[in-house]
Each structure stands twice: as C-alpha cells, then as structure tokens.
Design an enzyme around this catalytic site. Structure first.
Site, PDB file in Angstrom:
ATOM      1  N   ASP A 383      36.204  25.587  44.540  1.00  0.00           N
ATOM      2  CA  ASP A 383      37.300  25.296  43.772  1.00  0.00           C
ATOM      3  C   ASP A 383      38.191  24.393  44.604  1.00  0.00           C
ATOM      4  O   ASP A 383      38.387  24.775  45.716  1.00  0.00           O
ATOM      5  CB  ASP A 383      37.932  27.045  43.555  1.00  0.00           C
ATOM      6  CG  ASP A 383      39.011  26.685  42.433  1.00  0.00           C
ATOM      7  OD1 ASP A 383      38.997  26.611  41.407  1.00  0.00           O
ATOM      8  OD2 ASP A 383      40.226  26.747  42.939  1.00  0.00           O
ATOM      9  N   GLU A 412      34.365  21.029  42.619  1.00  0.00           N
ATOM     10  CA  GLU A 412      35.394  21.129  41.563  1.00  0.00           C
ATOM     11  C   GLU A 412      36.529  20.666  41.782  1.00  0.00           C
ATOM     12  O   GLU A 412      37.651  21.158  42.194  1.00  0.00           O
ATOM     13  CB  GLU A 412      35.660  22.727  41.116  1.00  0.00           C
ATOM     14  CG  GLU A 412      36.291  22.709  39.869  1.00  0.00           C
ATOM     15  CD  GLU A 412      37.874  23.072  39.777  1.00  0.00           C
ATOM     16  OE1 GLU A 412      38.588  22.780  38.582  1.00  0.00           O
ATOM     17  OE2 GLU A 412      38.444  23.202  41.136  1.00  0.00           O
TER      18      GLU A 412
END
Lengths: 660, 660
Positions: A383, A412
């Site tokens: 993330d 991401e």
C-alpha cells in the site's frame, strides 16, 4: 598530451545494449518461461568482420555465481546483433557481451568475393592456411574440443592446401571461428543484471475481496473460514491470485466511520488500513490458524493468497509506544498524524524514514514480510509505497528475495510517472497503472505503447478496471457495456489484470457523492453483503476472459503488443504474439463507447505474424469471445461492434481453413 | 539477506540526466556562446520537497580541474528540473547534479497550505523556528556568507516567533534554503563530461576547392600563391572555412589517370589522395612558405584553412620503406594494397592498425596533425576515418586537443549509421551526413529530426549538397532549381554547411557515366579550368544565404530545429530559434521539386516562439531571401513556390508592424 592505452585496444565496439535499466544501475526484469532477448550494436571499423558472444550466468545476490554460459550472437541488421537465453533459476542473473575482430571471417569473406570476381586467390589461400593452422592448434589445445572439430579443421586445411575454392562456402566456418578463433584484443560490455521472477509475476489474474463482508446466507462480520467458501467460485472464474485487504486488528483511537466519517459509531468496524498490529490477525476474522487454512485452501484450488502490507500505524499500534522514534514528533511533542494538507488522517501515523533508528526500523519492516512468508504467503500488495523511502524498498525487497526468491511485490502507487517507474526499478515485480483513467482510444494507445516499449524492461503493469479506491466516472455512468469493455481491455492489453471482485461483477457504480471516485457505502469502512447469484453478474464474461487468457500464450506477454489503425476514434485495435511463436496471434478490437454502434476498417498487416501471409492473402479470424469466424483479406478489413450485442472481438488469426 | 547501507541513504533520486552520451562514457559536445542546458528527473518519495543543484567545472584532460561552480536547478514539470551553464574555456568540462530533501521547503509549503485552509499553525511555527535557528547557525558559519543573508534569516526568525503567517510567502526562502539548508544525506549523480569547442565547430560555412586547378587567365598547374588570389571572392561569398584537398606530393607508382583510369598518361597529375609524404608540400603547388602565406591570407580575410588528412600511403611514401610493419604483409611478402573486393586500389597502401608497432604508428599519425598545427592549421577534414581504429581516433584527438584545444576535426565518413555516430562520440567535432541522399520531404524530416534530437549531444552534422565524390542523380538531372533548393536546405537545416566550390557554383552536373555519382573529368584526377565569371553562377544566392546565416542567430544552431506539417509532399517547412532567445525565429519553406509549382497551407503554431502570440493572432513573416512580407494569422497559412521564380521562403517571424 594524453597517455597511450596500456595495451592495444580492441577495435570492436559494443553499444546500445538491451535489456539494460539506467545503464545497469537496476536489474531488468525477466520471468521463467520467457527468453531474455539481448540486443546490441556491435561493429568494428571499415570492412573487417566482427564476432560477438553473449555470456550469462545465475548470480544470486549474496551468493556465489555459477559459471558463465556462452553463445554466439546473430547478426540482425545495420550492426545490430542478438542472442537470447532462457533462465531456469529464480533470482539475479547477469549477462555480458564480448566482441572481437573475426580475422578468419574477414579472410573467408574477402577471399570469396575475390574468387567470385575471378581474381587469383592463390596468395590468399596461403594466408588462410596460416589462419587455419592457428585454429587447429587452438582446437587441439582446447580443454574440451567438441565432437569432430579437430577433424573439421584438418579437412578445411586440406582444402586450402589443395586450392579448392569450394571450401570458402563450407558451413563449418562459423562454428569453428566462434569456438577457436583468436579474440584478442577483446571488447567487453559491462556486466548487466537481470532479475528472474516466476511466471506469475508476468502473467496473473487477481481477485480482490473484503473477507469481512458477507455473501449468500452469511450475516454479521464474516470470518476467514467463511471467506474460504468463496474460493471455489473465484477459482472457477479463472483467477490465480486472491488478494485480501489488511487482515490485521483495526485501531480504535480516532477510528473512521461509514463513508469515511471522521467519527465512528460504536458498531462501526473501521478501515482495514487502520492497522493496529502488522503481526496479528483481526480477532473477528479469525486466528493465524485460519490464515494458514486460507493459504492452503487457495493452494488446493491452484490459486495463491496475496496480502496487503500497509506500513502505517494506528495510535494504538505497539510500535507507537515501543518505538516512538519511528514516528515524526511535532514541536509540541505529539506524534504527527498523516495528512495531505488540508486533509487530515488522525487515525494513522506515518512512519518516519528519516529516524536515526533507521536500521532497526528497516529490519522490523522487513520482518513483517518474513513473518507472513513463514505463514506461506508469497505475494504482497504494498500500500502506498511511494510515501516510503526508495532506498528502503530497494534493500527490503532484495533482502526478502535473497531468502525467498519466489516472493512477488505489487506496488499500489498512483502517483507521478517517474515515481511509479522508480518503484518498479528498485524491485517491485508488478505495478498498478493509470489504466483506470485512460479511456479514449488515443490515450490507451499512447499509454500502453509506452508500457510495452520504453519501460517494458522494468515496469510490469497490472491493470485494474476498478479498486476499492477508484470508481471512475465512466463506470458510474457508462452502464454494463463500459464494465464489459473495461474488463476486456484490462485482461487483454495487460498480461496482469485484476478486479475488485463483487463490486465489479455486480456492476456496483454508485459513488458516495457526485464528482467523487469513492464508492457509496464503501467496503473500506463497513461490511457489505453481496448477492453473487445475481443473474446480471459479469461472472460469465470474466470466466471466459480468463479461459481465453490461459489458453492463448500471446496474452501471457506485454512486449509484443502492437496497436493498429482503425477508421473510428471509438474502436481500439491491437494484437499480441507469443515471443516463442507458440499459439495463435491474437487480435483484439474493442468498442470503447457504451452507447453507440461503431464500425470501420482495421488496418492490420497480415505479413507481421510470421504465418507466411502475403500482402493480399486471405486469412481467418476466429472470435474466441463472441464466437463467429470471418474470412479476411489483405491489410484492411471491416469490423462493426454494437453495445449489448458484442462489445469486442478477441480474434485468433489462422491460416484459411486451419482447424481451431 | 542483503547488508544494510553503511549510512542512511538519501531519499532523493536523480535520473535521466542530459546531456549525457552513453552513460558518460563519452563527452557531450558544447561550444562557446551556447548555454549547456542540463535536465534531469529529480524527486523524493511522497510529498516531501527536494532541492537540486547543478555543479560544473573546467577540467582539462591531463590538467588540474578548477573549483566547482554551483547553481540551483529550477523545477520544470513532472519531476523534471533544469539549470544551464555557459562555459568560457575551451576543452573538457564536467558537471554533476546534487539533490536532497529540502526540509525547510517541506515545512514552509505544508504550513502555508494549512494556513490557507484555516488550520491552526502554532505548533508548525515552533517547528519552523528550530529549522531557522539551524539555518542561522549555518549562515553565520559559512566561510563567505553572502550579502545580508544573516540579517534575512534573523528577520524570518522574528516573523516566525511573532506568529506572522505572511512570512510563509517571503521570497527569500528559496535562496536561503539553497544556500544554508541541510543537504545530508545527499544524492549525487555521476560526474559527466562535456567538451567545449569554439563556435566555428558549431556554426561554419565551408568552401572546398582544388588549388591546382585554374581560374581566370591562369594556365597549367596552379600554385598555392595563385590560389590565394581566389580567397577574396570566397570571403565575399561569406564562407569562413577554406578546405583544400591534400596538398602533399602525389605518388608516382601505379598513379591513377584521368577519370580514374588504372594507368596514368605521362602528363597525368594523379589524385591528391595518393599521398607520397604527409609532411611535405606538392612541389608544383609550392613550398611550406606558401602554405604559411595561404594560412595568413585566409586569416586576413576572416577565414581559416582546413586541410585534408588522409592516412594512407602510396608505394613511394617514406613510411613504406622506413616502417614496413605499419602495413599489412600478404602471404607472399608483398604489401597489401587497398581494396574493396573486387575493386582494387593498387596506388594506395592502407595502414595496418593491428601492427605490433602500434604505439610508434599512433604517435607518428598524431605528429602529422602536430606538424600542420605548428604551421597554423587548426581545422582538419579527415578522410575515411571509419577505416581506421576507433581507439586510435579517441586517443589522437584527445591528445591533440589537450595541446591545442581549438583544433577542429571533420569526419569524412559516409558509412553505416552506428559507425558514423561512433566517430562523433570518440571526438570528431563535425561529421559529414546522409543529407546528400535525403531528397524527399519525409526523409529530410525524419533524418534531421533524428540529428536534432537523438544524436544532437554528440553528432554535429555538416551538410554538403555536393562533394568531389558525390554528384547525385538529382543534381545531374534536376537543373538549376535543384541546385538552389539543395543550397538553401543545407545552409538552413544545418548550422554547418559546405560546398565543393566551383562545381556547385557553376552547376557542374555531368557524370562520368550514367548511374555513377562521379564527375566527368573529375578534379580528383586532373586539373580543371573554371570560369568563375559565368553570369549563371550561383554565387549571388550563396552570398545571400551566408549573409542571412550570419545575421540570424537562430541559424547558428541545430537543437531548436522543428518541422511543420504542410499540405504538400513537395514542400518542406521547418523553423529554428536561438536558444538564448536572441534575434527572430526563422521559418523556412522549400519547394523540393525543381520542375513544378507547389502550394499548400503550412501548419505553424505561432504560440511556440515566445513572442506572446495567441492561437489566432496576426503576425508578419518577412522573406529574407526572396524579399516580400506577408501578414499571417493563426496556425494555418498559405504558401506557394514556383521554380525559377522563388524556390523557397526564408522567413523571419515578427510581431505585426515591428520594424525589421
């Protein structure tokens, strides 16, 4: 004046080597099952012939390299040479190019031309004898002369002595010259790194779902055990990676409420990205045993679990008290929460990568990956990696992969192009992309051309039509045909694709408010219930797309992607082939408009596919998606696509009459 | 696992630096009077601000480098930064980029955004005080604090303490942060080389003639003293380099006859490239004193002599007997003459660069340049450099230039693209090009786009419409309009151009035989007499072209070349600007067809020239070549060109009504 070189330098030049990333500062990416095609400009001055070899070896980071393999390079065109190797090990490899003046070939070629011009070559043959005697010595001295090489040299020597010019066309020259010809002085390129991943890094289909949400007759907060029940269906749709958002305990302090409300109601479950402990499982999801069961259940179905690693902590995370120096202290002694002024994220503390205790921090973060690797996880969706230090990622992924070379990291990051590319360079095996926002034909063409050329050696796109954070305006208002088109594009343009599962299958398109890309009642902040048996579900389309992807080697790659002109701005046409030439060329035509019928001629040169077609030959295109088969001819053929009846063709290109 | 870095690495990244040639293996080219614009991608992770500096210094090869100069880089767009320096010394320079996390700017920008969003910034101001106190210390400790910097920091400190948010917009932040902000840990790019030439390497007009040929009432074999008489006319035409084919004694053994006959007649003068001594003057041309006089005569007229250096020897060259090992011995003990099978050049022995005596050979060859440099020559047109070893050229030019940094070498190579580019990389200041054979608009556009972009940092084209070796079919059959078009193209597309003088001026177009690019009665093999007073001479056009070139700074450069679409395949349209913004933008439209009238709209975006024009504004284009002035509007304007009346426009772009 300038000093002379210490010894006579090689006259051979090696330039413009690929695949090379930033002059070798980073490794190029490769994967098992895909040849690494090395290309370089190699030449000498004047008319002299050059020889070139590709050397390559397995050189694991922190380990002992294997011996070099060496193969001859082949001339392509205009001083460009190529050779390919197919790695069989995971991890760091190295290659190098060698080049030298090939005196034997210079002699053979020049003498042949003179002979063809009826020039007396008797003096040349005497020169050839000296060259061959030298080759003979070297073949005899070789530690392992190959087969009957010594006999072959002696046969050529006899021909030279007898003055038989037929020997100039003997097919053995190339191999003998390569094996035993003098290469001094030799030119060497730098040694360039290539990181070899397993095939799933290059070719994968991801399915994301929130394990706490419910389906069927489930109620309340679903558990990992209940989530296992969803795996059969996901496997049947053809996915091979099951990606779960964070499965850790969720912080309580400053927890967010439904629809991202600043204050949570007592029964709000919070965002899974509000992580209160990276090394624990959310109690309502289950235990570490349940994770192990989930990993095994995926494996049993030919799939793999990918978990989410988000390096940020809620105020009640143990690191906040145990290592306050890993967070940024404000001037008033409080810890700095996450913010993107004027936005504030009081439930999250970002990590301070400039901490003086960086060595311990880096090890602790790497240990998070190690912990889950020990539990059987090998794929990590990371993330927001772009808000952490690049040098950390470079070290962390290298160190984890040196221990577990089958680990795959997906970045991401949806940020500036150079930042996304840097993350790929420092080691992310796959990357999210701007695909979601590239919606017109011209911008898809421009973007994927860049991905398939300029960045192809280090950036592996993973294309998603939607994510829990991104419900594009196009999906909000475009209706089912747009969902269909976006799925087809993602699954065929990119070798890696994924969907945020139930929301995509069930055409979820309600935004939290106009102008926002956030879902209404987003699963990020609450539990949802999904009716997966909805007869309007896109599951049949998705299943068919994944079937086609698996069956067609051309769709396992990005590098061979080529776009084709179409006489309509709303049609996008592209094709792919397998780099090893396995299977059929695949030609895709998509109507990007969800409302209107569009038609036009597509311009595809049938000669480009190595099928032996001429400029004006007939060939068959077989629609693997919609069914149907068409007899095409030449490089300009008509296509029409109507929303609701067929949003796209996914054609296999065949010789006329060949069986499928 | 992999070891941690020895210290916390910088979070700043530096990538994609230009001008850099082959990752710094070779120097980029620059010239006095032209800024060196350095561009790089510089960024950190997340939202943190970065700072970037360009350092540069004079670093003569074999000498002591000067101290580094340092200037801040400016943000352009999307993580791209730039800064420029303008060198004032000839020779090797170096530059390097530094980058770091700019904590002061991160604080200022974040605090400003919070303040704009009405967030309380009292805690931020306390943090700012600490940062400024650190800056104050460093400004006080600086070996040479600049001006009132210490006062400025103290003023900002007072503002921070008084809580006045206006200080966040203070213009002094940038310079104070750059001068005194902490840069540790810092990121450093590699150090990249730039070779600075004098302006004539970048911008020159060459005139080639055979000094033995006669003009006016001269007869027989002209002398260098007689050739001096031709210089006034050449200077009046605006040329600044006078290039003479080899002026050395011509070999007698196997001498070539007229029109390249294998056997010479007794009175044949032979080819000047049949060199019997590189360190002597052909007796019929004169003496070394005459060369000195010629050099001085050129200088007196603002021009410079360029001589031809062809490293090959006739059988009667002294090196053949003194250093037979510098030539290739055949198996029968004879010396290998030049050949390109089946062609033979028995009058010439090529040099054997693979000789074991290479060190003495290289020094002897470099001494040829030194000899003529001592006689005042600084420009060398090097014949066929591609048949000699690249490492020799790299060493030779570096060593000659380390002694005489004003030396200019022009590579006379017409061979494969990679070989021509390599010669430029190893140090040739200028290069002949494929211009001669690029005749269609699309191929000129493609070729010069490549020259002005991909290779612009190392390859300086010198465009010639003709040479003694190249009389193209187009010139043979195209008539005067083609000569006119080719002169205009060469003089405006390329900052360096040249003509093989009398033959071009006088429209010489007779080939030795159909299909050949050799001149009939070529001056290479015989003495010619030229009537320079021919009223049809192109001298007036050439004079005007060189006048325009000198007056218009835009034409002194290649890098700013841009092509524009035209609604006619026979019209070529391009523009140039001066990189420093001096003078007018120049827009050229050429009718490439010598027979037919062609017309069409040219598509030129008037906003591109920094003149403040809008998309639909009016502007004036003033034809510097044909006269006339037109009021244009917007980005689509009409042009027509008729052979015989006007083959091209060379427009200066003006604001409407501005005086010329």
């Amino acid at each position: 004046m300038t000093n002379l070189p210490a010894s006579r330098p090689s006259r051979a030049v090696i330039e413009v080597v690929t695949p090379v990333v930033d002059a070798g500062r980073f490794a190029a990416k490769a994967a098992l099952g895909e040849p690494v095609a090395v290309i370089a400009d190699v030449f000498g001055e004047g008319h002299d012939a050059v020889g070139a070899a590709l050397r390559w070896r397995f050189a694991p980071q922190g380990g002992r390299p294997s011996l070099w393999n060496e193969i001859p390079m082949q001339f392509l065109v205009n001083d460009r040479w190529t050779a390919a190797f197919e790695p069989t090990e995971l991890g760091r490899h190295e290659f190098q190019i060698l080049a030298w003046s090939d005196h034997l070939e210079t002699w053979r070629h020049g003498t042949e031309r003179k002979h063809e011009a009826d020039v007396d070559i008797s003096v040349e043959l005497i020169g050839g004898e000296a060259l061959l005697l030298d080759i003979l010595d070297r073949a005899r001295d070789a530690t392992s002369p190959i087969g009957d090489d010594v006999d072959a040299v002696q046969a050529l020597l006899a021909d030279v002595r007898s003055g038989d010019p037929a020997l100039l066309a003997d097919p053995r020259w190339d191999v003998l010259s390569f094996r035993y010809g003098r290469r001094t002085p030799i030119a060497r390129s730098n040694v360039f790194p290539v990181d070899v991943d397993r095939e799933r890094a290059r070719f994968s289909a991801w399915y994301e779902f929130f394990p706490r949400s419910t389906v069927g007759d489930q109620t309340g907060h679903a558990t990992l055990r209940q989530a296992i029940d969803r795996l059969d269906r996901i496997a049947a749709m053809g996915f091979d990676v099951v990606y779960l958002p964070p499965i850790h305990p969720i912080g309580v302090v400053n927890r967010k409420g439904r629809n991202n409300a600043t204050t949570a109601e007592p029964d709000d479950t919070g965002s899974p990205w509000g992580i209160a402990d990276h090394l624990a499982v959310h109690p309502e999801l289950g235990t570490i045993d349940d994770v192990r069961a989930f990993v095994a259940a995926c494996r049993d179905r030919g799939m793999e679990l990918a978990i989410d690693v988000a390096f940020q902590c809620t105020p009640d995370h143990p690191w906040v008290t145990e290592h306050p120096e890993w967070f940024r202290q404000r001037a008033d002694g409080t810890i700095q929460y996450a913010e993107n002024p004027p936005k504030k994220y009081q439930d999250i503390y970002p990590i301070e990568f400039e901490t003086d205790d960086w060595e311990a921090l880096w090890q602790a973060l790497a240990d998070v990956f190690r912990y889950w690797i020990d539990e059987g996880v090998r794929i990590f969706r990371v993330d927001n990696p772009h808000t952490k230090a690049f040098p950390f990622w470079e070290w962390c992924m290298a160190t984890v992969r040196s221990e577990h070379p089958d680990t795959i990291f997906l970045a991401e990051a949806f940020t500036r192009p150079r930042v996304m590319e840097r993350l790929a360079k420092v080691g992310f095996n796959q990357s999210y992309t701007y695909f979601t926002w590239r919606q017109q034909a011209w911008e898809l063409r421009e973007y994927f051309t860049d991905l398939a050329t300029r960045t192809v050696d280090f950036f592996r796109p993973n294309a998603w039509p939607n994510t829990p954070d991104i419900l594009t305006e196009q999906l909000q208002y475009g209706g089912r045909p747009v969902f269909v088109a976006r799925a087809i594009l993602a699954a065929t343009l990119s070798a890696n694709w994924g969907i945020y599962g139930p929301a995509f299958e069930l055409l979820e398109h309600r935004a939290v408010r106009p102008g926002s890309e956030e879902y209404l009642d987003s699963e990020k902040y609450q539990i949802r219930h999904w009716d997966l048996d909805d007869p309007d579900s896109l599951a049949p389309l998705i299943t068919r797309l994944n079937e086609i992807r698996r069956a067609q080697p051309a769709l396992h790659h990005l590098r061979t992607l080529r776009f084709h002109d179409v006489d309509s701005e709303q049609l996008l046409c592209f094709s792919k082939t397998d780099p090893n030439g396995v299977g059929d060329p695949i030609l895709v035509v998509v109507n990007l408009d969800g409302r209107e019928h569009h038609a036009g001629h597509v311009h595809v040169d049938p000669r480009a596919y190595g099928l032996g077609f001429g400029d004006d030959d007939e060939f068959d295109v077989i629609d693997l998606l919609g069914g149907g088969q068409y007899r095409w001819r030449g490089w300009r053929n008509f296509v029409e696509l109507t929303p609701g009846r067929g949003q796209a063709h996914v054609f296999a290109i065949h010789r006329p009459g060949d069986a499928r």
